[in-house]
Design an enzyme around this catalytic site. Structure first.
Site: not given
Ligand code: 13P
Length: 256
Positions: A13-15, A99, A101, A171, A177, A217, A238-239
């Site tokens: 997930n590149w956000k 998600h 967020e 999640e 994050g 994470s 994510g990251g």
């Molecule tokens: P991180 O891997 O950066 O914690 O993000 C997880 C995430 O929100 C994937 O959708």
């Protein structure tokens, strides 16, 4: 062991990261580094404007492209929104829905998550449905109740047949994050709760076939022990998905 019945899916997930030109480079690099993946599907969920370029760069590779949201109406006066048919035509096969967020910053509710999920499935997209508890809910000991309720509300009206095109991403919001990862035991416990709810809703056979990912994470150092758990069938990253070398190592851990 029912894990073998399910396909492992490692999704990035590149956000809100990567311009279209950066996306092309990252997709090509990811495709190169994950070319050997056989037992695991590899997906990158990219910003809307990156989809067409990313899909073109992914053509002929085993990387599949997804979006990060979709509106539930087919078309019309919904400024700033994107429909499922637009995503499909641009080259997306998958879409992340719900998600945390979006739930935290953009007013997403279980009701709108449910509407988006049904619209995406009806149009032919594969859905990565995100759910999970916030820290205060975990501390109050109500994690199972929260994820069970989200699973039921978010999937209301989704048929067993449609579940072939649904991936659930557990999640825990406190792990996203933050560098704080759920322990493999915590991840397994909640993913098993989710599968139990799916079994109640759809029967055991359907539940045993649904891919349930862990996200929060996850990285190249902790992926293997999380993915070794019986009910953890993949990851939503994510990251670490922004760095092809790290993402490819997670795919490698899912292959092992
Ligand atoms: P991180 O891997 O950066 O914690 O993000 C997880 C995430 O929100 C994937 O959708």
């Amino acid at each position: 062991m029912n894990k073998q019945k399910r396909r492992a899916v490692i999704a990035g997930n590149w956000k809100m990261n990567m311009t279209p030109s950066q996306a092309v480079e990252a997709v090509k690099e990811t495709a190169k580094l994950t070319a050997g993946a056989k037992s695991c599907d590899v997906v990158l969920c990219v910003p809307f404007v990156d989809i067409a370029a990313a899909a073109a760069a992914a053509e002929g590779t085993n990387v599949k492209i997804g979006a990060q949201n979709v509106h539930f109406e087919a078309k019309g006066a919904f400024t700033g929104e994107i429909s499922a048919s637009m995503l499909l035509e641009a080259g997306a096969e998958y879409v992340i829905i719900g998600h945390s967020e979006r739930r935290a910053y953009f007013g997403e509710t279980d009701e709108t998550v449910n509407l988006r999920t049904k619209a995406a499935l009806a149009a032919g997209l594969k859905v990565i449905l995100c759910l999970g508890e916030v820290l205060s809910e975990r501390q109050s000991g109500i994690t199972s109740e929260i994820v069970s309720m989200q699973t039921k509300l978010d999937l209301a009206g989704v048929s067993a047949e449609d579940m072939k095109n649904v991936i659930i991403a557990y999640e825990p919001v406190w792990a996203i994050g933050t560098g704080l990862t759920a322990t493999p035991e915590q991840a397994e416990e909640v993913c098993a709760v989710i599968r139990g709810v799916l079994s109640e809703l759809y029967g055991k056979e359907t539940a045993d076939g649904v891919t349930v990912q862990y996200g929060g994470s996850m990285n190249d150092a902790n992926a293997a022990e999380l993915l070794a758990k019986e009910d953890v069938d993949g990851g939503l990253i994510g990251g670490a998905s922004l760095v092809p070398e790290k993402f490819a190592k997670i795919v490698g851990a899912a292959e092992a």
